[in-house]
Design a protein around this motif. Structure first.
Motif, PDB file in Angstrom:
ATOM      1  N   GLN A 247       0.868  -1.188   0.000  1.00  0.00           N
ATOM      2  CA  GLN A 247       0.000   0.000   0.000  1.00  0.00           C
ATOM      3  C   GLN A 247       0.905   1.238   0.000  1.00  0.00           C
ATOM      4  O   GLN A 247       1.400   1.653   1.035  1.00  0.00           O
ATOM      5  CB  GLN A 247      -0.908  -0.008   1.227  1.00  0.00           C
TER       6      GLN A 247
ATOM      7  N   GLN B  68       0.578   4.535  -0.283  1.00  0.00           N
ATOM      8  CA  GLN B  68       0.347   5.744   0.517  1.00  0.00           C
ATOM      9  C   GLN B  68       0.535   5.456   2.003  1.00  0.00           C
ATOM     10  O   GLN B  68       1.098   6.264   2.736  1.00  0.00           O
ATOM     11  CB  GLN B  68      -1.030   6.320   0.208  1.00  0.00           C
ATOM     12  N   LYS B  69       0.068   4.285   2.424  1.00  0.00           N
ATOM     13  CA  LYS B  69       0.311   3.891   3.812  1.00  0.00           C
ATOM     14  C   LYS B  69       1.810   3.739   4.052  1.00  0.00           C
ATOM     15  O   LYS B  69       2.348   4.180   5.066  1.00  0.00           O
ATOM     16  CB  LYS B  69      -0.399   2.581   4.115  1.00  0.00           C
TER      17      LYS B  69
ATOM     18  N   GLN C 266      -7.229   1.098  -4.305  1.00  0.00           N
ATOM     19  CA  GLN C 266      -6.240   0.091  -3.918  1.00  0.00           C
ATOM     20  C   GLN C 266      -6.687  -1.308  -4.332  1.00  0.00           C
ATOM     21  O   GLN C 266      -6.049  -2.297  -3.969  1.00  0.00           O
ATOM     22  CB  GLN C 266      -6.033   0.114  -2.400  1.00  0.00           C
TER      23      GLN C 266
ATOM     24  N   TRP D 247      -9.556  -2.678  -3.416  1.00  0.00           N
ATOM     25  CA  TRP D 247     -10.377  -3.311  -2.372  1.00  0.00           C
ATOM     26  C   TRP D 247     -11.848  -3.013  -2.634  1.00  0.00           C
ATOM     27  O   TRP D 247     -12.216  -1.857  -2.842  1.00  0.00           O
ATOM     28  CB  TRP D 247     -10.028  -2.767  -0.978  1.00  0.00           C
TER      29      TRP D 247
ATOM     30  N   ARG E 287      -7.382  12.037  -1.209  1.00  0.00           N
ATOM     31  CA  ARG E 287      -6.440  11.144  -1.891  1.00  0.00           C
ATOM     32  C   ARG E 287      -5.191  11.897  -2.329  1.00  0.00           C
ATOM     33  O   ARG E 287      -4.076  11.385  -2.216  1.00  0.00           O
ATOM     34  CB  ARG E 287      -7.107  10.475  -3.079  1.00  0.00           C
TER      35      ARG E 287
ATOM     36  N   PHE F 266      -5.155   7.666   3.371  1.00  0.00           N
ATOM     37  CA  PHE F 266      -5.450   6.283   2.984  1.00  0.00           C
ATOM     38  C   PHE F 266      -6.394   5.601   3.967  1.00  0.00           C
ATOM     39  O   PHE F 266      -6.738   4.425   3.800  1.00  0.00           O
ATOM     40  CB  PHE F 266      -4.156   5.472   2.874  1.00  0.00           C
TER      41      PHE F 266
END
Lengths: 212, 212
Positions: free
Chosen positions: A64, A66-67, B54, B56, B171, B176
């Motif tokens: 991920q 951005q994380k 992402q 999901w 974003r 996130f």
């Protein structure tokens, strides 16, 4: 015989030497537990198989974007807050099998806590690989142990399955990340829950009426 | 003209009304900010498009079974710790478009903070749907507002794009998850960072030499 309810209450720290948030807890837990009269059980395991079982080929901090960008800033701030040395590792996640095998083989020996701290420090304060005989041996030798013998024992066929079993035990308990604290069967996830987990354990350990 | 550096320092709370950890922050932030003399800017957005980007199709608390099982226990404990009412929602994640539109349309109006708390309370303390005219209208009416007019305005063609733009802005800043706190350009993620974010903002706001 003493029943489980009579056993001294402690806290289990389930961690992977590759986990940066586990670094924070490994460095902090013993002093914080001692202040509450609690013992720490060190439970190294591997996050890789746990992540794989979810279909992830690496750490969520890699997958991920951005994380991932955020957590390194957060870790630097958290280390500053807790007075811990920090250097962002140039490789992440690092292999962590050998230090995990050695810590697991060490079990409840008195040197294990300091071994865990020193191995974590190599990874997260000195930016060094930790999955090598040189690195792990250096830590063991600095603790006054026979490094070659310890590594040979930890990697012997008789002890090798320990790490896979420990990782299986982590998964069987529902552990999905690190650090994770277990107090009896209660789970607390993340370095941010260290104090809550310790307070819960201290409440169980305190004399007086049983608490829910 | 005043430059940005002269503007009063505050804290932005970026949140989705569907997020249970955002519930904790929405309920706690105003009092904690006021103790430090800081203003709160309420920034509702939608996590759905952030998660979709992402790959999901739902919340990680739904997609990751073991994490999902854990977080509901953690949330119950966190609410107990902070003295907040809690009932695990029977639907998760709940649709949150209408309350987000209304809060966003309200902007910096004085009723917005209480609106956010009451809508969150419906979701996480009363287990009620919040994406309905009935629920949102009930909250607005209880605040003494003209519910029909407010909802009509918030959903008017002229205001509808606000929520998409706000989510895009989230974003673009690298947000996130929720809650996320922004202080100037510094990001703090998660209810566990509320105090750190406020302390950082208070440090900026304090008179004296500039701080890094």
């Amino acid at each position: 015989m003493r029943s489980i309810a009579d056993a001294p209450v402690g806290i289990e720290l389930w961690f992977d030497f590759a986990s940066p948030y586990a670094y924070l807890s490994v460095m902090r837990i013993e002093e914080a537990a001692a202040r509450r009269g609690l013992a720490v059980a060190w439970k190294p395991f591997l996050l890789g198989p746990i992540f794989s079982a979810q279909g992830w080929e690496s750490s969520p901090f890699v997958l991920q974007k951005q994380k991932g960008a955020y957590v390194w800033k957060d870790l630097a701030r958290q280390c500053r807050k807790h007075g811990l040395p920090w250097r962002q590792p140039s490789a992440f996640p690092r292999g962590s099998v050998l230090p995990a095998r050695v810590a697991l083989w060490g079990g409840g020996a008195p040197w294990v806590a300091e071994f865990c701290r020193q191995a974590m420090r190599l990874n997260f304060a000195e930016d060094r690989d930790i999955d090598t005989v040189e690195a792990v041996g250096g830590v063991l030798a600095a603790l006054g142990l026979d490094a070659d013998a310890a590594i040979a024992q930890a990697c012997a066929e008789a002890h090798k399955p320990l790490l896979r079993r420990q990782t299986e035990a982590a998964r069987a308990q529902g552990i999905f990340g690190a650090p994770t604290f277990m107090v009896r069967s209660k789970m607390f996830w993340g370095n941010d829950r260290l104090e809550d987990a310790l307070d819960f354990a201290a409440g169980l350990a305190a004399p007086g009426p049983a608490r829910a």
